[in-house]
Scaffold this active site. Structure first.
Site, short mmCIF file in Angstrom:
data_model
loop_
_atom_site.label_atom_id
_atom_site.label_comp_id
_atom_site.label_asym_id
_atom_site.label_seq_id
_atom_site.Cartn_x
_atom_site.Cartn_y
_atom_site.Cartn_z
N ASP A 199 0.82 -1.22 0.00
CA ASP A 199 0.00 0.00 0.00
C ASP A 199 0.85 1.26 0.00
O ASP A 199 0.45 2.29 0.55
CB ASP A 199 -0.97 0.01 1.21
CG ASP A 199 -1.68 -1.30 1.37
OD1 ASP A 199 -2.27 -1.75 0.39
OD2 ASP A 199 -1.62 -1.90 2.46
N HIS B 160 -4.40 -1.33 -5.88
CA HIS B 160 -3.68 -0.14 -6.29
C HIS B 160 -4.70 0.95 -6.59
O HIS B 160 -5.58 0.74 -7.41
CB HIS B 160 -2.84 -0.42 -7.55
CG HIS B 160 -1.74 -1.38 -7.29
ND1 HIS B 160 -1.07 -2.06 -8.29
CD2 HIS B 160 -1.16 -1.78 -6.14
CE1 HIS B 160 -0.14 -2.82 -7.74
NE2 HIS B 160 -0.18 -2.68 -6.45
P1 IMP Z 1 -2.78 -12.90 1.72
O1 IMP Z 1 -1.92 -12.33 0.67
O2 IMP Z 1 -4.24 -12.62 1.51
O3 IMP Z 1 -2.51 -14.35 1.97
O4 IMP Z 1 -2.43 -12.16 3.11
C1 IMP Z 1 -1.19 -12.35 3.77
C2 IMP Z 1 -0.74 -11.09 4.47
O5 IMP Z 1 -0.31 -10.14 3.51
C3 IMP Z 1 -1.83 -10.40 5.28
O6 IMP Z 1 -1.23 -9.78 6.41
C4 IMP Z 1 -2.34 -9.33 4.34
O7 IMP Z 1 -2.92 -8.24 5.04
C5 IMP Z 1 -1.04 -8.93 3.65
N1 IMP Z 1 -1.25 -8.39 2.30
C6 IMP Z 1 -1.47 -9.07 1.17
N2 IMP Z 1 -1.58 -8.25 0.13
C7 IMP Z 1 -1.39 -7.02 0.60
C8 IMP Z 1 -1.35 -5.72 -0.02
O8 IMP Z 1 -1.47 -5.54 -1.23
N3 IMP Z 1 -1.14 -4.67 0.82
C9 IMP Z 1 -0.95 -4.82 2.16
N4 IMP Z 1 -0.97 -6.01 2.77
C10 IMP Z 1 -1.19 -7.10 2.00
#
Ligand code: IMP
Length: 462
Positions: free
Chosen positions: A39, A67
Protein backbone atom coordinates in the site's frame (compact mmCIF):
# COMPACT_ATOMS: atom_id res chain seq x y z
CA UNK A 1 -19.87 6.50 -37.12
CA UNK A 2 -18.33 8.62 -34.38
CA UNK A 3 -16.72 6.98 -31.43
CA UNK A 4 -16.41 8.42 -27.95
CA UNK A 5 -12.75 8.57 -26.93
CA UNK A 6 -12.06 6.24 -24.04
CA UNK A 7 -10.68 7.56 -20.74
CA UNK A 8 -7.33 5.99 -21.51
CA UNK A 9 -7.11 7.53 -25.00
CA UNK A 10 -3.63 8.81 -25.96
CA UNK A 11 -4.65 12.47 -26.19
CA UNK A 12 -5.88 12.50 -22.60
CA UNK A 13 -2.81 10.77 -21.31
CA UNK A 14 0.44 12.53 -22.11
CA UNK A 15 2.44 15.11 -20.09
CA UNK A 16 1.91 13.86 -16.56
CA UNK A 17 5.03 15.11 -14.74
CA UNK A 18 8.08 16.83 -16.19
CA UNK A 19 11.28 14.83 -15.90
CA UNK A 20 9.62 11.55 -14.94
CA UNK A 21 11.19 9.84 -17.96
CA UNK A 22 14.67 10.57 -16.56
CA UNK A 23 13.96 8.20 -13.70
CA UNK A 24 14.69 5.06 -15.61
CA UNK A 25 17.71 4.06 -17.65
CA UNK A 26 17.14 4.56 -21.36
CA UNK A 27 18.16 0.98 -22.02
CA UNK A 28 16.94 -2.01 -20.07
CA UNK A 29 13.70 -2.49 -18.29
CA UNK A 30 12.30 -1.15 -15.02
CA UNK A 31 10.59 -2.64 -12.00
CA UNK A 32 8.44 -0.81 -9.45
CA UNK A 33 8.39 -2.51 -6.09
CA UNK A 34 7.07 -1.71 -2.61
CA UNK A 35 9.73 -1.59 0.11
CA UNK A 36 7.45 -1.86 3.15
CA UNK A 37 4.36 -4.00 3.88
CA UNK A 38 2.32 -2.88 0.88
CA UNK A 39 0.00 0.00 0.00
CA UNK A 40 2.93 2.36 -0.61
CA UNK A 41 1.36 3.99 -3.67
CA UNK A 42 2.96 1.87 -6.40
CA UNK A 43 -0.10 2.36 -8.61
CA UNK A 44 0.52 6.11 -8.87
CA UNK A 45 4.16 5.62 -9.89
CA UNK A 46 3.29 2.96 -12.47
CA UNK A 47 0.58 5.22 -13.86
CA UNK A 48 3.04 8.13 -14.20
CA UNK A 49 5.75 6.04 -15.82
CA UNK A 50 3.53 3.97 -18.09
CA UNK A 51 3.49 6.51 -20.97
CA UNK A 52 7.27 5.96 -21.33
CA UNK A 53 6.97 2.17 -21.66
CA UNK A 54 5.32 -0.22 -24.08
CA UNK A 55 4.22 -2.99 -21.75
CA UNK A 56 3.21 -2.98 -18.07
CA UNK A 57 3.64 -6.38 -16.46
CA UNK A 58 2.37 -7.81 -13.14
CA UNK A 59 4.56 -10.64 -11.88
CA UNK A 60 3.07 -11.76 -8.57
CA UNK A 61 0.11 -11.83 -6.22
CA UNK A 62 -3.55 -11.70 -7.07
CA UNK A 63 -6.70 -9.89 -6.02
CA UNK A 64 -5.16 -9.42 -2.55
CA UNK A 65 -3.45 -6.33 -3.95
CA UNK A 66 -5.14 -2.98 -4.29
CA UNK A 67 -3.68 -0.14 -6.29
CA UNK A 68 -5.52 3.15 -6.30
CA UNK A 69 -4.81 5.66 -9.02
CA UNK A 70 -6.26 9.15 -9.26
CA UNK A 71 -6.85 10.55 -12.76
CA UNK A 72 -8.28 14.08 -12.56
CA UNK A 73 -11.26 13.77 -10.22
CA UNK A 74 -11.64 10.05 -10.89
CA UNK A 75 -10.21 7.44 -8.54
CA UNK A 76 -9.62 3.91 -9.83
CA UNK A 77 -9.12 0.94 -7.48
CA UNK A 78 -7.33 -1.83 -9.33
CA UNK A 79 -6.71 -5.28 -7.92
CA UNK A 80 -5.51 -7.56 -10.70
CA UNK A 81 -5.18 -5.40 -13.78
CA UNK A 82 -1.90 -3.44 -14.06
CA UNK A 83 -2.24 0.32 -13.53
CA UNK A 84 -0.92 0.74 -17.10
CA UNK A 85 -4.48 0.06 -18.30
CA UNK A 86 -5.15 3.76 -17.72
CA UNK A 87 -2.59 4.62 -20.41
CA UNK A 88 -4.03 3.74 -23.79
CA UNK A 89 -1.84 1.82 -26.26
CA UNK A 90 0.07 0.13 -23.46
CA UNK A 91 -0.05 -3.63 -23.39
CA UNK A 92 -0.80 -4.87 -19.88
CA UNK A 93 0.33 -8.35 -18.96
CA UNK A 94 -0.54 -10.66 -16.08
CA UNK A 95 2.51 -12.90 -15.86
CA UNK A 96 2.73 -16.57 -14.92
CA UNK A 97 3.53 -15.62 -11.30
CA UNK A 98 0.12 -14.01 -10.78
CA UNK A 99 -2.82 -15.98 -9.36
CA UNK A 100 -6.10 -15.10 -11.01
CA UNK A 101 -9.63 -15.15 -9.71
CA UNK A 102 -11.45 -15.01 -13.08
CA UNK A 103 -14.70 -13.78 -11.59
CA UNK A 104 -12.94 -10.86 -9.86
CA UNK A 105 -10.96 -10.14 -13.01
CA UNK A 106 -14.11 -10.00 -15.15
CA UNK A 107 -15.76 -7.71 -12.60
CA UNK A 108 -12.74 -5.42 -12.79
CA UNK A 109 -12.77 -5.42 -16.59
CA UNK A 110 -16.50 -4.62 -16.61
CA UNK A 111 -16.08 -1.84 -14.06
CA UNK A 112 -13.32 -0.20 -16.12
CA UNK A 113 -15.28 -0.50 -19.37
CA UNK A 114 -18.32 1.10 -17.74
CA UNK A 115 -16.13 4.10 -16.89
CA UNK A 116 -14.94 4.40 -20.47
CA UNK A 117 -11.58 2.63 -20.14
CA UNK A 118 -10.68 0.50 -23.16
CA UNK A 119 -9.96 -3.11 -22.07
CA UNK A 120 -9.74 -5.77 -24.75
CA UNK A 121 -7.56 -8.56 -26.12
CA UNK A 122 -5.16 -5.99 -27.59
CA UNK A 123 -4.24 -4.30 -24.30
CA UNK A 124 -4.74 -6.96 -21.64
CA UNK A 125 -2.78 -10.21 -22.00
CA UNK A 126 -2.86 -13.04 -19.47
CA UNK A 127 -0.33 -15.82 -19.13
CA UNK A 128 -1.72 -19.27 -19.92
CA UNK A 129 0.56 -20.49 -17.09
CA UNK A 130 -0.93 -18.21 -14.40
CA UNK A 131 -2.75 -20.22 -11.74
CA UNK A 132 -6.49 -19.95 -11.13
CA UNK A 133 -8.05 -19.11 -7.77
CA UNK A 134 -11.15 -21.25 -7.25
CA UNK A 135 -13.89 -20.82 -4.62
CA UNK A 136 -12.51 -23.69 -2.53
CA UNK A 137 -9.25 -21.71 -2.16
CA UNK A 138 -11.19 -18.93 -0.47
CA UNK A 139 -12.95 -21.42 1.84
CA UNK A 140 -9.56 -22.95 2.68
CA UNK A 141 -8.11 -19.48 3.38
CA UNK A 142 -10.91 -18.68 5.87
CA UNK A 143 -10.92 -22.15 7.47
CA UNK A 144 -7.13 -22.17 7.95
CA UNK A 145 -7.30 -18.83 9.73
CA UNK A 146 -10.12 -20.18 11.95
CA UNK A 147 -8.30 -23.47 12.61
CA UNK A 148 -4.96 -21.95 13.66
CA UNK A 149 -6.60 -19.68 16.22
CA UNK A 150 -9.27 -22.14 17.40
CA UNK A 151 -9.28 -22.53 21.17
CA UNK A 152 -6.32 -20.14 21.63
CA UNK A 153 -6.43 -16.87 23.47
CA UNK A 154 -3.46 -15.44 21.54
CA UNK A 155 -4.23 -14.95 17.88
CA UNK A 156 -1.55 -16.27 15.59
CA UNK A 157 -3.63 -15.59 12.50
CA UNK A 158 -1.81 -14.27 9.46
CA UNK A 159 -4.76 -11.94 8.89
CA UNK A 160 -5.00 -12.77 5.19
CA UNK A 161 -7.17 -10.85 2.77
CA UNK A 162 -9.35 -13.97 2.42
CA UNK A 163 -8.88 -13.98 -1.35
CA UNK A 164 -7.61 -17.57 -1.53
CA UNK A 165 -4.08 -16.50 -2.41
CA UNK A 166 -2.09 -18.83 -0.11
CA UNK A 167 -4.12 -21.98 -0.93
CA UNK A 168 -3.84 -21.27 -4.67
CA UNK A 169 -0.04 -20.94 -4.50
CA UNK A 170 0.02 -24.07 -2.30
CA UNK A 171 -1.80 -26.00 -5.05
CA UNK A 172 0.68 -24.62 -7.60
CA UNK A 173 3.47 -26.18 -5.55
CA UNK A 174 1.49 -29.41 -5.07
CA UNK A 175 0.88 -29.58 -8.85
CA UNK A 176 -1.68 -32.43 -8.90
CA UNK A 177 -4.45 -30.14 -7.59
CA UNK A 178 -3.65 -27.03 -9.64
CA UNK A 179 -5.61 -25.33 -12.43
CA UNK A 180 -3.95 -22.86 -14.82
CA UNK A 181 -5.52 -20.21 -17.04
CA UNK A 182 -4.79 -22.32 -20.13
CA UNK A 183 -6.95 -25.12 -18.64
CA UNK A 184 -10.02 -22.86 -18.67
CA UNK A 185 -9.94 -22.78 -22.47
CA UNK A 186 -10.56 -26.52 -22.82
CA UNK A 187 -13.92 -27.37 -21.12
CA UNK A 188 -13.42 -31.15 -21.33
CA UNK A 189 -9.98 -31.06 -19.80
CA UNK A 190 -11.23 -28.64 -17.13
CA UNK A 191 -14.14 -30.94 -16.23
CA UNK A 192 -11.77 -33.90 -15.93
CA UNK A 193 -9.36 -31.96 -13.75
CA UNK A 194 -12.05 -30.66 -11.43
CA UNK A 195 -13.67 -34.12 -11.19
CA UNK A 196 -10.34 -35.28 -9.73
CA UNK A 197 -9.50 -32.22 -7.62
CA UNK A 198 -12.84 -31.25 -6.04
CA UNK A 199 -13.48 -34.52 -4.11
CA UNK A 200 -9.99 -34.17 -2.56
CA UNK A 201 -10.79 -30.59 -1.58
CA UNK A 202 -14.19 -31.55 -0.17
CA UNK A 203 -12.67 -34.21 2.10
CA UNK A 204 -9.82 -32.04 3.37
CA UNK A 205 -11.93 -28.93 3.86
CA UNK A 206 -14.68 -30.85 5.70
CA UNK A 207 -12.04 -32.19 8.11
CA UNK A 208 -10.54 -28.74 8.54
CA UNK A 209 -13.98 -27.24 9.22
CA UNK A 210 -14.72 -29.94 11.78
CA UNK A 211 -11.46 -29.20 13.60
CA UNK A 212 -12.60 -25.67 14.36
CA UNK A 213 -16.38 -26.14 14.65
CA UNK A 214 -17.16 -24.41 11.36
CA UNK A 215 -19.73 -25.43 8.78
CA UNK A 216 -18.70 -26.43 5.29
CA UNK A 217 -20.79 -26.93 2.13
CA UNK A 218 -19.09 -29.33 -0.31
CA UNK A 219 -18.41 -28.05 -3.84
CA UNK A 220 -20.01 -29.59 -6.91
CA UNK A 221 -17.27 -30.35 -9.48
CA UNK A 222 -19.64 -30.17 -12.48
CA UNK A 223 -21.06 -26.79 -11.49
CA UNK A 224 -17.57 -25.42 -10.95
CA UNK A 225 -16.43 -26.79 -14.31
CA UNK A 226 -19.37 -25.10 -16.07
CA UNK A 227 -18.84 -21.80 -14.28
CA UNK A 228 -15.10 -21.69 -14.96
CA UNK A 229 -15.42 -22.83 -18.60
CA UNK A 230 -17.74 -19.85 -19.03
CA UNK A 231 -15.05 -17.56 -17.59
CA UNK A 232 -12.58 -19.20 -19.96
CA UNK A 233 -14.81 -18.29 -22.90
CA UNK A 234 -14.98 -14.67 -21.79
CA UNK A 235 -11.25 -14.38 -21.12
CA UNK A 236 -10.05 -16.37 -24.14
CA UNK A 237 -9.11 -13.27 -26.15
CA UNK A 238 -6.65 -12.28 -23.41
CA UNK A 239 -4.92 -15.62 -22.71
CA UNK A 240 -1.54 -16.12 -24.32
CA UNK A 241 2.01 -17.42 -23.84
CA UNK A 242 3.01 -14.28 -21.95
CA UNK A 243 6.67 -15.17 -21.50
CA UNK A 244 7.00 -15.58 -25.28
CA UNK A 245 5.21 -12.26 -25.80
CA UNK A 246 7.64 -10.50 -23.44
CA UNK A 247 10.73 -12.00 -25.11
CA UNK A 248 9.43 -11.11 -28.57
CA UNK A 249 8.66 -7.58 -27.36
CA UNK A 250 12.19 -7.20 -25.97
CA UNK A 251 13.63 -8.50 -29.22
CA UNK A 252 11.72 -5.69 -30.95
CA UNK A 253 13.15 -3.09 -28.53
CA UNK A 254 9.92 -2.56 -26.62
CA UNK A 255 10.33 -1.28 -23.06
CA UNK A 256 8.88 -3.22 -20.16
CA UNK A 257 7.68 -1.86 -16.82
CA UNK A 258 7.18 -4.46 -14.09
CA UNK A 259 4.54 -3.67 -11.49
CA UNK A 260 5.00 -5.34 -8.12
CA UNK A 261 1.99 -6.17 -5.99
CA UNK A 262 2.14 -6.44 -2.17
CA UNK A 263 5.72 -5.58 -1.10
CA UNK A 264 9.24 -6.64 -0.14
CA UNK A 265 8.54 -7.22 3.59
CA UNK A 266 5.65 -9.52 2.56
CA UNK A 267 7.89 -11.66 0.30
CA UNK A 268 7.37 -15.37 1.01
CA UNK A 269 11.12 -16.03 1.27
CA UNK A 270 12.58 -12.73 2.48
CA UNK A 271 9.71 -11.03 4.29
CA UNK A 272 8.62 -11.22 7.92
CA UNK A 273 7.71 -14.92 7.61
CA UNK A 274 5.20 -16.39 8.38
CA UNK A 275 3.35 -13.03 8.37
CA UNK A 276 3.79 -12.60 4.64
CA UNK A 277 1.89 -13.32 1.46
CA UNK A 278 2.57 -16.40 -0.65
CA UNK A 279 4.55 -14.99 -3.57
CA UNK A 280 7.94 -13.41 -4.19
CA UNK A 281 6.76 -9.83 -4.13
CA UNK A 282 10.22 -8.28 -3.83
CA UNK A 283 11.85 -7.44 -7.16
CA UNK A 284 13.35 -10.95 -7.02
CA UNK A 285 9.98 -12.29 -8.16
CA UNK A 286 10.08 -10.44 -11.49
CA UNK A 287 12.15 -13.14 -13.12
CA UNK A 288 10.31 -16.29 -12.06
CA UNK A 289 6.96 -14.52 -12.32
CA UNK A 290 7.40 -13.49 -15.95
CA UNK A 291 10.24 -15.49 -17.49
CA UNK A 292 12.38 -12.36 -18.01
CA UNK A 293 15.97 -12.92 -16.77
CA UNK A 294 17.63 -10.78 -14.10
CA UNK A 295 20.13 -8.81 -16.19
CA UNK A 296 17.35 -7.33 -18.35
CA UNK A 297 15.95 -5.25 -15.46
CA UNK A 298 18.35 -2.35 -14.91
CA UNK A 299 16.22 0.15 -12.95
CA UNK A 300 14.38 -0.79 -9.80
CA UNK A 301 12.32 1.94 -8.18
CA UNK A 302 11.47 1.23 -4.57
CA UNK A 303 8.24 2.83 -3.39
CA UNK A 304 8.14 3.92 0.25
CA UNK A 305 5.63 5.77 2.40
CA UNK A 306 6.95 8.61 4.56
CA UNK A 307 5.77 6.53 7.55
CA UNK A 308 5.02 2.86 8.15
CA UNK A 309 1.79 0.90 7.74
CA UNK A 310 0.82 -2.74 7.90
CA UNK A 311 -2.46 -4.66 7.46
CA UNK A 312 -3.09 -8.06 8.99
CA UNK A 313 -1.01 -9.85 11.62
CA UNK A 314 2.72 -9.90 12.30
CA UNK A 315 5.31 -7.79 14.09
CA UNK A 316 5.62 -4.09 13.40
CA UNK A 317 8.25 -2.57 15.70
CA UNK A 318 7.29 1.08 15.14
CA UNK A 319 3.50 0.63 15.45
CA UNK A 320 1.68 3.43 17.28
CA UNK A 321 -1.43 2.94 19.39
CA UNK A 322 -1.87 6.60 20.18
CA UNK A 323 -3.13 9.89 18.79
CA UNK A 324 -0.13 10.21 16.45
CA UNK A 325 -1.01 6.84 14.84
CA UNK A 326 -4.68 7.84 14.55
CA UNK A 327 -3.76 11.17 13.00
CA UNK A 328 -1.58 9.45 10.39
CA UNK A 329 -4.40 6.98 9.65
CA UNK A 330 -6.98 9.72 9.14
CA UNK A 331 -4.77 12.12 7.17
CA UNK A 332 -3.41 9.29 5.02
CA UNK A 333 -6.81 7.57 4.53
CA UNK A 334 -5.11 4.42 5.73
CA UNK A 335 -7.90 1.93 5.11
CA UNK A 336 -7.37 -1.08 2.82
CA UNK A 337 -8.28 -0.74 -0.88
CA UNK A 338 -9.06 -4.46 -0.98
CA UNK A 339 -10.64 -5.20 2.40
CA UNK A 340 -11.40 -1.75 3.88
CA UNK A 341 -9.54 -2.77 7.06
CA UNK A 342 -7.96 0.11 9.04
CA UNK A 343 -4.20 -0.09 8.55
CA UNK A 344 -1.80 -0.21 11.49
CA UNK A 345 0.26 3.01 11.41
CA UNK A 346 3.65 3.88 12.84
CA UNK A 347 6.88 5.81 12.55
CA UNK A 348 9.08 5.27 9.50
CA UNK A 349 11.31 2.24 10.02
CA UNK A 350 14.68 2.90 8.40
CA UNK A 351 16.15 -0.37 9.66
CA UNK A 352 13.50 -2.21 7.63
CA UNK A 353 13.93 0.16 4.69
CA UNK A 354 17.68 -0.42 4.46
CA UNK A 355 17.05 -4.18 4.39
CA UNK A 356 14.27 -3.99 1.80
CA UNK A 357 16.13 -1.54 -0.47
CA UNK A 358 19.18 -3.81 -0.56
CA UNK A 359 17.16 -6.97 -1.04
CA UNK A 360 15.12 -5.55 -3.90
CA UNK A 361 18.19 -3.82 -5.40
CA UNK A 362 16.49 -0.42 -5.46
CA UNK A 363 18.26 2.06 -7.75
CA UNK A 364 16.02 4.91 -6.57
CA UNK A 365 13.29 5.63 -4.04
CA UNK A 366 9.86 7.14 -4.66
CA UNK A 367 8.78 8.69 -1.36
CA UNK A 368 5.00 8.76 -1.10
CA UNK A 369 2.46 10.54 1.10
CA UNK A 370 4.97 13.03 2.52
CA UNK A 371 2.09 15.54 2.80
CA UNK A 372 0.46 13.34 5.47
CA UNK A 373 3.27 14.26 7.88
CA UNK A 374 2.84 18.03 7.50
CA UNK A 375 1.84 19.74 10.74
CA UNK A 376 3.59 17.44 13.22
CA UNK A 377 5.85 19.41 15.54
CA UNK A 378 8.40 16.61 15.68
CA UNK A 379 8.82 13.35 13.79
CA UNK A 380 10.48 10.14 14.89
CA UNK A 381 12.27 7.65 12.67
CA UNK A 382 13.56 4.25 13.73
CA UNK A 383 17.25 3.95 12.89
CA UNK A 384 18.00 0.57 14.48
CA UNK A 385 16.80 -2.22 16.78
CA UNK A 386 17.90 -3.38 20.20
CA UNK A 387 17.31 -6.99 21.19
CA UNK A 388 18.26 -8.53 24.56
CA UNK A 389 20.39 -5.47 25.29
CA UNK A 390 22.33 -5.75 22.01
CA UNK A 391 22.04 -3.49 18.99
CA UNK A 392 21.25 -5.65 15.96
CA UNK A 393 23.53 -5.19 12.97
CA UNK A 394 21.00 -6.51 10.45
CA UNK A 395 17.29 -7.12 9.98
CA UNK A 396 16.21 -10.27 11.83
CA UNK A 397 14.79 -13.22 9.88
CA UNK A 398 12.76 -14.55 12.82
CA UNK A 399 9.35 -12.95 13.41
CA UNK A 400 9.59 -13.66 17.16
CA UNK A 401 12.83 -11.67 17.35
CA UNK A 402 11.27 -8.86 15.32
CA UNK A 403 8.28 -8.84 17.70
CA UNK A 404 10.65 -8.48 20.67
CA UNK A 405 12.97 -5.75 19.37
CA UNK A 406 13.03 -2.30 20.86
CA UNK A 407 13.22 0.39 18.16
CA UNK A 408 15.98 3.00 18.46
CA UNK A 409 14.43 6.34 17.53
CA UNK A 410 15.88 9.57 16.25
CA UNK A 411 13.65 12.59 16.78
CA UNK A 412 13.73 15.27 14.10
CA UNK A 413 11.85 18.56 13.70
CA UNK A 414 8.57 18.25 11.80
CA UNK A 415 7.56 20.57 8.97
CA UNK A 416 4.67 22.86 9.75
CA UNK A 417 3.12 23.89 6.49
CA UNK A 418 1.02 21.96 4.02
CA UNK A 419 3.19 20.89 1.08
CA UNK A 420 0.53 19.70 -1.36
CA UNK A 421 1.19 22.58 -3.78
CA UNK A 422 5.00 22.17 -3.92
CA UNK A 423 6.26 21.53 -7.44
CA UNK A 424 10.04 21.37 -6.90
CA UNK A 425 12.38 20.01 -4.27
CA UNK A 426 13.42 23.59 -3.46
CA UNK A 427 9.76 24.51 -2.71
CA UNK A 428 9.65 22.03 0.19
CA UNK A 429 10.28 23.40 3.71
CA UNK A 430 13.93 22.92 4.78
CA UNK A 431 12.83 20.50 7.50
CA UNK A 432 11.01 18.31 4.96
CA UNK A 433 14.16 18.28 2.81
CA UNK A 434 16.20 17.26 5.85
CA UNK A 435 13.75 14.38 6.52
CA UNK A 436 14.25 13.17 2.95
CA UNK A 437 18.04 13.40 3.26
CA UNK A 438 17.92 11.37 6.47
CA UNK A 439 16.02 8.64 4.62
CA UNK A 440 18.64 8.61 1.85
CA UNK A 441 21.46 8.38 4.38
CA UNK A 442 20.01 5.28 6.04
CA UNK A 443 18.63 3.55 2.95
CA UNK A 444 21.78 4.18 0.92
CA UNK A 445 19.60 5.06 -2.09
CA UNK A 446 18.60 8.45 -3.52
CA UNK A 447 15.04 9.67 -3.23
CA UNK A 448 14.17 10.49 -6.83
CA UNK A 449 10.44 11.16 -6.58
CA UNK A 450 8.43 12.81 -3.81
CA UNK A 451 4.66 12.55 -3.85
CA UNK A 452 2.81 15.34 -2.05
CA UNK A 453 -0.78 14.36 -2.90
CA UNK A 454 -2.79 11.79 -4.84
CA UNK A 455 -3.04 13.70 -8.14
CA UNK A 456 -0.63 13.09 -10.99
CA UNK A 457 0.68 16.66 -10.82
CA UNK A 458 1.34 16.48 -7.07
CA UNK A 459 4.64 14.80 -7.79
CA UNK A 460 8.15 16.20 -7.49
CA UNK A 461 10.92 14.66 -9.60
CA UNK A 462 14.43 15.47 -8.48
P1 IMP B 1 -2.78 -12.90 1.72
O1 IMP B 1 -1.92 -12.33 0.67
O2 IMP B 1 -4.24 -12.62 1.51
O3 IMP B 1 -2.51 -14.35 1.97
O4 IMP B 1 -2.43 -12.16 3.11
C1 IMP B 1 -1.19 -12.35 3.77
C2 IMP B 1 -0.74 -11.09 4.47
O5 IMP B 1 -0.31 -10.14 3.51
C3 IMP B 1 -1.83 -10.40 5.28
O6 IMP B 1 -1.23 -9.78 6.41
C4 IMP B 1 -2.34 -9.33 4.34
O7 IMP B 1 -2.92 -8.24 5.04
C5 IMP B 1 -1.04 -8.93 3.65
N1 IMP B 1 -1.25 -8.39 2.30
C6 IMP B 1 -1.47 -9.07 1.17
N2 IMP B 1 -1.58 -8.25 0.13
C7 IMP B 1 -1.39 -7.02 0.60
C8 IMP B 1 -1.35 -5.72 -0.02
O8 IMP B 1 -1.47 -5.54 -1.23
N3 IMP B 1 -1.14 -4.67 0.82
C9 IMP B 1 -0.95 -4.82 2.16
N4 IMP B 1 -0.97 -6.01 2.77
C10 IMP B 1 -1.19 -7.10 2.00
Amino acid sequence: MTTTPSVNSPTKRESPVAGIDRLTASSGHTAIVGLQWGDEGKGKIVDLLAPHFDLVVRYNGGANAGHSVQVGKERYALHLIPSGILSREKINVLGNGVVIDPNKLLEEIDGLRKRGVHVAGDNLRISDRAHVVLPYHKSQDALMEAAVSHGRSDSNKIGTTGRGIGPCYADKALRSTAVRMGDLLDPRKLEERLAHIVPIKNVTLAALAQSCDQSFEPFDPRKLAEEFAEYGKKLKEHVTDASHLLHESMAHHKRLLFEGANATLLDIDHGTYPYVTSSNCSSLGVHTGTGVPGHKVTSILGVVKAYQTRVGGGPMPTELHDEVGNRIRERGHEYGTTTGRPRRCGHLDLMALKYAARLSGATGICLMLLDVLAGFETLKVCTGYRHNGQTLDHYPGDADVLAAVEPIYQEVPGFGDEITACKNFADLPAKARAYIELIEQHAGVSVKVISVGPARDQTIVR
